[in-house]
Motif scaffolding. Structure first.
Motif, PDB file in Angstrom:
ATOM      1  N   ALA A 275       0.845  -1.194   0.000  1.00 47.67           N
ATOM      2  CA  ALA A 275       0.000   0.000   0.000  1.00 47.67           C
ATOM      3  C   ALA A 275       0.881   1.245   0.000  1.00 47.67           C
ATOM      4  N   ASP A 276       0.558   2.204  -0.853  1.00 45.67           N
ATOM      5  CA  ASP A 276       1.472   3.313  -1.085  1.00 45.67           C
ATOM      6  C   ASP A 276       1.763   4.107   0.186  1.00 45.67           C
ATOM      7  N   THR A 289      -8.472  -0.030  -5.433  1.00 49.14           N
ATOM      8  CA  THR A 289      -9.716   0.564  -5.940  1.00 49.14           C
ATOM      9  C   THR A 289     -10.807   0.571  -4.886  1.00 49.14           C
ATOM     10  N   GLY A 290     -10.679  -0.283  -3.862  1.00 49.94           N
ATOM     11  CA  GLY A 290     -11.710  -0.391  -2.837  1.00 49.94           C
ATOM     12  C   GLY A 290     -12.785  -1.397  -3.165  1.00 49.94           C
ATOM     13  N   VAL A 291     -12.739  -1.966  -4.364  1.00 45.22           N
ATOM     14  CA  VAL A 291     -13.703  -2.980  -4.798  1.00 45.22           C
ATOM     15  C   VAL A 291     -12.922  -4.161  -5.366  1.00 45.22           C
ATOM     16  N   ASP A 292     -13.222  -5.339  -4.898  1.00 45.20           N
ATOM     17  CA  ASP A 292     -12.509  -6.522  -5.360  1.00 45.20           C
ATOM     18  C   ASP A 292     -12.862  -6.813  -6.822  1.00 45.20           C
ATOM     19  N   GLY A 293     -11.884  -6.678  -7.711  1.00 42.85           N
ATOM     20  CA  GLY A 293     -12.095  -6.994  -9.120  1.00 42.85           C
ATOM     21  C   GLY A 293     -12.822  -5.932  -9.912  1.00 42.85           C
ATOM     22  N   ILE A 368      -8.589  -6.883 -15.769  1.00 41.52           N
ATOM     23  CA  ILE A 368      -9.211  -6.513 -14.497  1.00 41.52           C
ATOM     24  C   ILE A 368      -9.801  -7.768 -13.858  1.00 41.52           C
ATOM     25  N   ALA A 369      -9.373  -8.074 -12.655  1.00 42.20           N
ATOM     26  CA  ALA A 369      -9.834  -9.257 -11.927  1.00 42.20           C
ATOM     27  C   ALA A 369      -9.514  -9.060 -10.449  1.00 42.20           C
ATOM     28  N   SER A 370      -9.926  -9.995  -9.632  1.00 41.36           N
ATOM     29  CA  SER A 370      -9.696  -9.906  -8.192  1.00 41.36           C
ATOM     30  C   SER A 370      -8.204  -9.804  -7.886  1.00 41.36           C
ATOM     31  N   ASP A 371      -7.808  -8.750  -7.167  1.00 36.79           N
ATOM     32  CA  ASP A 371      -6.429  -8.494  -6.734  1.00 36.79           C
ATOM     33  C   ASP A 371      -5.456  -8.259  -7.892  1.00 36.79           C
ATOM     34  N   ALA A 372      -5.952  -8.058  -9.097  1.00 43.10           N
ATOM     35  CA  ALA A 372      -5.073  -7.886 -10.257  1.00 43.10           C
ATOM     36  C   ALA A 372      -4.417  -6.508 -10.245  1.00 43.10           C
ATOM     37  N   LEU A 373      -3.154  -6.469 -10.681  1.00 39.73           N
ATOM     38  CA  LEU A 373      -2.440  -5.211 -10.888  1.00 39.73           C
ATOM     39  C   LEU A 373      -2.563  -4.869 -12.371  1.00 39.73           C
ATOM     40  N   ALA A 422       9.380   5.418  -8.932  1.00 43.72           N
ATOM     41  CA  ALA A 422       8.919   6.041 -10.174  1.00 43.72           C
ATOM     42  C   ALA A 422       7.704   5.371 -10.788  1.00 43.72           C
ATOM     43  N   ILE A 423       7.237   4.253 -10.226  1.00 45.10           N
ATOM     44  CA  ILE A 423       6.106   3.511 -10.806  1.00 45.10           C
ATOM     45  C   ILE A 423       5.125   3.142  -9.689  1.00 45.10           C
ATOM     46  N   LYS A 424       3.847   3.360  -9.953  1.00 40.74           N
ATOM     47  CA  LYS A 424       2.793   2.970  -9.018  1.00 40.74           C
ATOM     48  C   LYS A 424       1.789   2.064  -9.745  1.00 40.74           C
ATOM     49  N   MET A 425       1.136   1.193  -8.977  1.00 47.85           N
ATOM     50  CA  MET A 425       0.198   0.238  -9.531  1.00 47.85           C
ATOM     51  C   MET A 425      -1.206   0.489  -8.979  1.00 47.85           C
ATOM     52  N   LEU A 426      -2.217   0.220  -9.807  1.00 42.07           N
ATOM     53  CA  LEU A 426      -3.600   0.244  -9.332  1.00 42.07           C
ATOM     54  C   LEU A 426      -4.030  -1.206  -9.098  1.00 42.07           C
ATOM     55  N   LYS A 427      -4.367  -1.520  -7.853  1.00 40.41           N
ATOM     56  CA  LYS A 427      -4.728  -2.885  -7.469  1.00 40.41           C
ATOM     57  C   LYS A 427      -6.246  -2.974  -7.329  1.00 40.41           C
ATOM     58  N   PHE A 428      -6.840  -3.928  -8.060  1.00 42.31           N
ATOM     59  CA  PHE A 428      -8.287  -4.078  -8.057  1.00 42.31           C
ATOM     60  C   PHE A 428      -8.698  -4.967  -6.877  1.00 42.31           C
ATOM     61  N   ALA A 429      -8.643  -4.341  -5.710  1.00 41.60           N
ATOM     62  CA  ALA A 429      -8.921  -5.058  -4.464  1.00 41.60           C
ATOM     63  C   ALA A 429      -9.502  -4.075  -3.456  1.00 41.60           C
ATOM     64  N   GLU A 430     -10.047  -4.619  -2.376  1.00 43.20           N
ATOM     65  CA  GLU A 430     -10.647  -3.768  -1.347  1.00 43.20           C
ATOM     66  C   GLU A 430      -9.604  -2.951  -0.609  1.00 43.20           C
ATOM     67  N   ALA A 431      -8.400  -3.514  -0.477  1.00 43.58           N
ATOM     68  CA  ALA A 431      -7.329  -2.797   0.229  1.00 43.58           C
ATOM     69  C   ALA A 431      -5.981  -3.267  -0.262  1.00 43.58           C
TER      70      ALA A 431
END
Length: 431
Positions: A275-276, A289-293, A368-373, A422-431
């Motif tokens: 987590a950043d 994202t706060g939402v799983d997947g 886009i899927a559960s916990d996917a980066l 220098a790089i950040k990821m968006l994780k499709f997960a609740e936290a």
């Protein structure tokens, strides 16, 4: 072009429109008019998409659910946009390719080129061996393969830059050894404010980390018939480059994103993330994202959080990286003022943009899927390093698969994250 009737374009038309396939598999020069026509079709299709998607969103507001036909139409046009963009990119790529091996007039380069052509066509090693011995070339022999001429080596590298999305935005270094070792300053020297007569205590030293990027062997083995090699009209070097480029680019593109570092480069999503807000060196920071997947109710908010997770020094050169599927989903989003977040390129050969930042399309990025980066944002020039060992080698094998002649072509390449800030990821997960 797709019109309001919702009629689906012929699939063959989508596949072939605007493309010119030359006879015999040899490329021809793409005219500017072809690129302009393809770009116009792409923009017209995007306008159709916007109109159809606006109707879908209006139906959601009025009836809490869109009409099934509207949803199908939006998805259909969305796929057509992707196809038009792919064809446009192919045309721009072909237009940008210059003829191989025509400009160099250097006598040594010309001699090497002629000797290499003789080796490729007839297996004549004598002249090539003399040329490379004269140049004091190391490790070039019938068992290990011969170095290709400079023109071909440069051309393969340039084409890979255009075909491999990560390579095109990362830093690329050439090395003569097997491993590139790179020091990186994790923190600078400590400093402090003092008065004129105050004591000056010793400050802490800077912290340095050593990053290692080993090069791994990547190979391709195109085959040719004797009649093809005997045909003087065929540019053998151009043929080898065209055969090898796709194979190398596909493998590189996958490895730079998902490679595990074992016999291949280490990819972007293979690194541990955190987590950043708790970011530490050696891991990539992510924003959930706060939402799983899924994106959740306000996707633009999460994209803004991702953008501003990056320090301003990196953000000014930031860009998004995602695959085609994720981009198709984002293409439907609007901000609070009703403006689309995703915008098409301003001209043929340009890049699409998302919230004002360019978008790099990398098919190896996960869906886009559960916990996917599935989405990344950063300054990839400073964040990711591609390491090329100098030289592409070719070994001619006329014996293994008669009547074909195999050309065992190898290069060594490595890669990995060089700056974890220098790089950040968006994780499709609740936290």
């Amino acid at each position: 072009m797709m019109r309001e009737t919702g009629a689906r374009p012929d699939e063959n038309e989508l596949e072939t429109k605007g493309r010119k396939e030359p006879a015999g598999g040899l490329e021809t020069k793409v005219a500017d008019s072809d690129v302009a026509a393809a770009f116009d079709e792409f923009m017209e299709t995007f306008q159709d998409f916007r109109e159809a998607n606006d109707r879908r969103l209006d139906e959601i507001e009025r009836r809490s659910a869109p009409d099934v036909i509207s949803v199908e139409k939006v998805d259909r046009i969305n796929r057509a946009i992707d196809e038009h963009k792919r064809m446009l990119d192919d045309l721009v790529l072909k237009r940008a390719r210059p003829p191989l091996g025509r400009a160099r007039q250097d006598a040594g380069a010309s001699e090497h080129k002629e000797a290499f052509s003789a080796y490729i066509r007839r297996g004549d090693e004598h002249e090539l061996r003399q040329v490379e011995e004269k140049a004091m070339s190391v490790g070039s022999d019938p068992n290990g393969g011969y170095l290709v001429p400079d023109e071909l080596d440069t051309e393969i590298g340039r084409r890979l830059t255009m075909l491999s999305p990560v390579r095109s935005v990362a830093t690329v270094r050439q090395v003569s050894g097997a491993v590139l070792k790179k020091p990186f300053a994790i923190s600078g020297m400590a400093t402090g404010w003092v008065g004129e007569e105050d004591a000056r205590p010793q400050t802490a030293n800077a912290q340095l980390a050593e990053l290692q990027f080993p090069t791994m062997e990547l190979y391709a083995m195109p085959a040719a018939t004797a009649s093809l090699l005997d045909d003087a009209a065929i540019d053998v070097e151009a043929w080898i480059a065209s055969e090898v480029e796709a194979a190398f680019a596909e493998q590189e593109a996958e490895a730079f994103i998902a490679g595990d570092g074992v016999k291949k480069p280490r990819g972007l999503i293979d690194y541990d993330t955190i987590a950043d807000g708790s970011w530490t060196w050696g891991k990539l920071g992510h924003v959930a994202t706060g939402v799983d997947g899924g994106f959740g109710a306000n996707p633009s908010d999460k994209l803004i959080d991702l953008i501003y997770a990056l320090k301003s020094g990196y953000r000014q050169n930031g860009r998004f990286m995602m695959n085609r599927s994720t981009q198709a989903e984002i293409r439907k989003f609007k901000d609070a003022d009703g403006a689309y977040l995703w915008m098409p390129p301003a001209a043929a050969g340009g890049e699409a943009s998302l919230m004002g930042f360019p978008v790099t399309e990398a098919e190896a990025m996960p869906d886009i899927a559960s916990d996917a980066l599935a989405l990344s944002f950063g300054d990839f020039r400073r964040g990711y390093l591609v390491v090329d060992r100098v030289g592409v080698r070719v070994l001619r094998d006329p014996y293994s698969v008669k009547p074909y002649v195999l050309f065992y072509t190898t290069k060594r390449v490595g890669g990995g994250v060089q700056n974890f800030e220098a790089i950040k990821m968006l994780k499709f997960a609740e936290a």
